[in-house]
Write a protein that holds these residues in place. Structure first.
Motif, PDB file in Angstrom:
ATOM      1  N   ASP A  90       0.832  -1.208   0.000  1.00 40.63           N
ATOM      2  CA  ASP A  90       0.000   0.000   0.000  1.00 40.63           C
ATOM      3  C   ASP A  90       0.866   1.258   0.000  1.00 40.63           C
ATOM      4  O   ASP A  90       0.426   2.320  -0.437  1.00 40.63           O
ATOM      5  N   ARG A  91       2.072   1.108   0.513  1.00 40.93           N
ATOM      6  CA  ARG A  91       2.965   2.264   0.657  1.00 40.93           C
ATOM      7  C   ARG A  91       4.390   1.817   0.357  1.00 40.93           C
ATOM      8  O   ARG A  91       4.802   0.717   0.716  1.00 40.93           O
ATOM      9  N   ILE A  92       5.141   2.681  -0.315  1.00 37.47           N
ATOM     10  CA  ILE A  92       6.544   2.407  -0.608  1.00 37.47           C
ATOM     11  C   ILE A  92       7.382   3.521   0.013  1.00 37.47           C
ATOM     12  O   ILE A  92       7.104   4.707  -0.192  1.00 37.47           O
ATOM     13  N   VAL A  93       8.400   3.132   0.773  1.00 37.33           N
ATOM     14  CA  VAL A  93       9.307   4.090   1.407  1.00 37.33           C
ATOM     15  C   VAL A  93      10.730   3.755   0.975  1.00 37.33           C
ATOM     16  O   VAL A  93      11.171   2.607   1.112  1.00 37.33           O
ATOM     17  N   VAL A  94      11.421   4.738   0.444  1.00 33.81           N
ATOM     18  CA  VAL A  94      12.820   4.576   0.038  1.00 33.81           C
ATOM     19  C   VAL A  94      13.674   5.491   0.904  1.00 33.81           C
ATOM     20  O   VAL A  94      13.431   6.697   0.973  1.00 33.81           O
ATOM     21  N   LEU A  95      14.665   4.925   1.574  1.00 38.03           N
ATOM     22  CA  LEU A  95      15.640   5.712   2.323  1.00 38.03           C
ATOM     23  C   LEU A  95      16.995   5.493   1.659  1.00 38.03           C
ATOM     24  O   LEU A  95      17.452   4.349   1.525  1.00 38.03           O
ATOM     25  N   THR A  96      17.637   6.579   1.233  1.00 40.59           N
ATOM     26  CA  THR A  96      18.878   6.422   0.490  1.00 40.59           C
ATOM     27  C   THR A  96      19.833   7.577   0.742  1.00 40.59           C
ATOM     28  O   THR A  96      19.416   8.688   1.081  1.00 40.59           O
ATOM     29  N   THR A  97      21.116   7.294   0.591  1.00 39.45           N
ATOM     30  CA  THR A  97      22.134   8.338   0.634  1.00 39.45           C
ATOM     31  C   THR A  97      22.574   8.716  -0.779  1.00 39.45           C
ATOM     32  O   THR A  97      23.581   9.404  -0.958  1.00 39.45           O
ATOM     33  N   PHE A  98      21.814   8.277  -1.761  1.00 39.79           N
ATOM     34  CA  PHE A  98      22.107   8.587  -3.164  1.00 39.79           C
ATOM     35  C   PHE A  98      21.024   9.475  -3.757  1.00 39.79           C
ATOM     36  O   PHE A  98      20.668   9.358  -4.933  1.00 39.79           O
ATOM     37  N   GLY A 139      -2.292  -1.631   6.721  1.00 41.81           N
ATOM     38  CA  GLY A 139      -1.660  -1.652   5.410  1.00 41.81           C
ATOM     39  C   GLY A 139      -0.334  -2.371   5.383  1.00 41.81           C
ATOM     40  O   GLY A 139       0.125  -2.937   6.376  1.00 41.81           O
ATOM     41  N   SER A 140       0.280  -2.370   4.185  1.00 42.01           N
ATOM     42  CA  SER A 140       1.567  -3.026   3.998  1.00 42.01           C
ATOM     43  C   SER A 140       2.547  -2.043   3.370  1.00 42.01           C
ATOM     44  O   SER A 140       2.159  -1.134   2.629  1.00 42.01           O
ATOM     45  N   THR A 141       3.819  -2.242   3.664  1.00 36.14           N
ATOM     46  CA  THR A 141       4.849  -1.310   3.233  1.00 36.14           C
ATOM     47  C   THR A 141       6.023  -2.044   2.610  1.00 36.14           C
ATOM     48  O   THR A 141       6.501  -3.051   3.161  1.00 36.14           O
ATOM     49  N   LEU A 142       6.489  -1.541   1.469  1.00 36.63           N
ATOM     50  CA  LEU A 142       7.758  -1.964   0.906  1.00 36.63           C
ATOM     51  C   LEU A 142       8.779  -0.907   1.299  1.00 36.63           C
ATOM     52  O   LEU A 142       8.632   0.272   0.954  1.00 36.63           O
ATOM     53  N   TYR A 143       9.797  -1.320   2.039  1.00 40.35           N
ATOM     54  CA  TYR A 143      10.838  -0.397   2.488  1.00 40.35           C
ATOM     55  C   TYR A 143      12.133  -0.735   1.764  1.00 40.35           C
ATOM     56  O   TYR A 143      12.665  -1.843   1.889  1.00 40.35           O
ATOM     57  N   VAL A 144      12.627   0.212   0.984  1.00 36.57           N
ATOM     58  CA  VAL A 144      13.859   0.038   0.222  1.00 36.57           C
ATOM     59  C   VAL A 144      14.935   0.912   0.853  1.00 36.57           C
ATOM     60  O   VAL A 144      14.767   2.124   0.962  1.00 36.57           O
ATOM     61  N   GLU A 145      16.037   0.286   1.261  1.00 38.96           N
ATOM     62  CA  GLU A 145      17.134   1.023   1.889  1.00 38.96           C
ATOM     63  C   GLU A 145      18.400   0.876   1.057  1.00 38.96           C
ATOM     64  O   GLU A 145      18.907  -0.229   0.866  1.00 38.96           O
ATOM     65  N   ALA A 146      18.891   2.002   0.559  1.00 36.23           N
ATOM     66  CA  ALA A 146      20.126   2.016  -0.228  1.00 36.23           C
ATOM     67  C   ALA A 146      21.062   3.044   0.389  1.00 36.23           C
ATOM     68  O   ALA A 146      20.999   4.229   0.068  1.00 36.23           O
ATOM     69  N   VAL A 147      21.911   2.579   1.271  1.00 32.03           N
ATOM     70  CA  VAL A 147      22.773   3.463   2.059  1.00 32.03           C
ATOM     71  C   VAL A 147      24.232   3.071   1.843  1.00 32.03           C
ATOM     72  O   VAL A 147      24.581   1.888   1.898  1.00 32.03           O
TER      73      VAL A 147
END
Length: 268
Positions: A90-98, A139-147
Motif C-alpha cells: 500500500d505504501r513504498i518508502v525509500v531511504l537512500t544516501t544517493f 496496510g503493507s509497506t515496501l521499504y527500500v534502503e540504499a545506504v
C-alpha cells in the motif's frame, strides 16, 4: 567515573575513549567494527513485522536495471513481484544516501521527497515515499534502503567502549563529527550494549557520549534507528522524521512491541 560505573553495578568496567587525535584511522575503523558487530548480535533479537518487506538493493549495480541506474524502475519491479505473490504494498518508502542520483527518477514516478539533513551524516540522505501515511498495524509497506555505509564522510572520528578486566566489550558508541556554518555536529552511527550488560549500561554510555561531545564542541547529534526510538526519546532526542511505523518487533514481558523507523536529533 567510579560512581557512574557503580550505577551499572559492575565496578570492574572501564570506559575507553578514542579519537583520531590519539588513534590511527585504521584503529578507529577496527574499534567501530567491533561495536557494530556487537550491535548486529543485539539486532538479531528483533524481527520484521509481516506487514513490512525490507529490500536492500545492490548499490554496486549501475546498470539501467539497478537501483542507482533507474530507481523508479527498480522499485516498480520489486513492487510488481510482491503483487504477483498477493502482497502488493500500500505504501513504498525509500531511504537512500544517493538522493542526488536517484531523486529525479523517483520524483518522476510520483514519489514525494524529503531531505534528511544531518550535517555530520551522509550527504544526499533523502526519503522518498509514495502512498498514504499509515499508522502501525494498518496496510503493507515496501521499504527500500540504499545506504552507502562506506561513505568517507562517516568514517568514525570517535569511539567509546566499555570493557571489563579481561577486555570483553560490554557496550560501545561510534560516530563522526563535522562542522557547518561555524557549528559542530555529530552523527551517531552505533550505540549498543552486550546482552549480558547490566541494566542502565546503555544510559550510562549515552551520558558519557554527551559529555564527550560537549567537550568536543558539538551542538547537535543526529541518528536513525529502527529499534530504539523509545530509548533515545527518554534521553531527550526528538523525532525529526517517522518513516515506517511499526517496522520492527520484539517480545517484552510476553507481549509484542513494535518499533518505528525514525530519524532523530538532539541539541546538547
Amino acid at each position: 567515573m567510579d560512581s557512574a560505573l557503580r550505577a551499572v553495578e559492575n565496578p570492574d568496567l572501564r570506559l575507553v575513549r578514542l579519537t583520531l587525535a590519539d588513534a590511527s584511522p585504521q584503529t578507529m575503523q577496527d574499534e567501530a567494527a567491533a561495536v557494530f558487530e556487537l550491535f548486529l548480535r543485539r539486532e538479531a533479537e528483533f524481527g520484521v513485522h509481516p506487514s513490512v518487506v525490507i529490500d536492500h538493493p545492490d548499490i554496486s549495480d549501475r546498470s539501467d536495471k539497478g537501483f542507482i541506474g533507474d530507481a523508479a524502475r527498480y522499485v516498480a519491479a520489486r513492487s510488481d513481484a510482491l503483487a504477483a505473490e498477493g502482497r502488493a504494498p500500500d505504501r513504498i518508502v525509500v531511504l537512500t544516501t544517493f538522493g542526488d542520483l536517484v531523486g529525479p527518477s523517483l520524483a518522476a514516478a510520483g514519489f514525494e521527497s524529503t531531505v534528511i539533513d544531518m550535517p555530520a551524516g551522509p550527504d544526499h540522505t533523502c526519503a522518498y515515499i509514495r502512498g498514504p501515511a499509515m499508522p502501525a498495524g494498518t496496510g503493507s509497506t515496501l521499504y527500500v534502503e540504499a545506504v552507502n555505509e562506506a561513505d568517507e564522510k562517516i568514517k568514525p572520528a570517535f569511539a567509546l567502549k566499555l570493557v571489563d578486566g579481561q577486555g570483553q566489550l560490554h557496550g560501545g558508541v561510534c560516530g563522526s563529527i563535522h562542522e557547518r556554518g561555524g557549528r559542530r555536529y555529530a552523527y551517531l552511527a552505533t550505540l549498543t550494549t552486550a546482552a549480558e550488560a547490566a541494566q542502565g549500561t546503555g544510559t550510562f554510555l549515552a551520558e558519557e557520549l554527551f559529555r564527550f561531545l560537549r567537550d568536543q564542541g558539538v551542538s547537535t547529534v543526529h541518528l536513525g534507528t529502527q529499534t530504539a526510538a523509545a530509548f533515545y526519546r527518554k534521553l531527550g532526542f526528538r523525532v525529526v522524521h517517522r518513516l515506517v511505523p511499526g517496522m520492527r518487533t520484539r517480545m517484552v514481558g510476553g507481549r509484542e512491541v513494535r518499533d518505528d523507523l525514525v530519524m532523530l536529533a538532539m541539541d546538547l
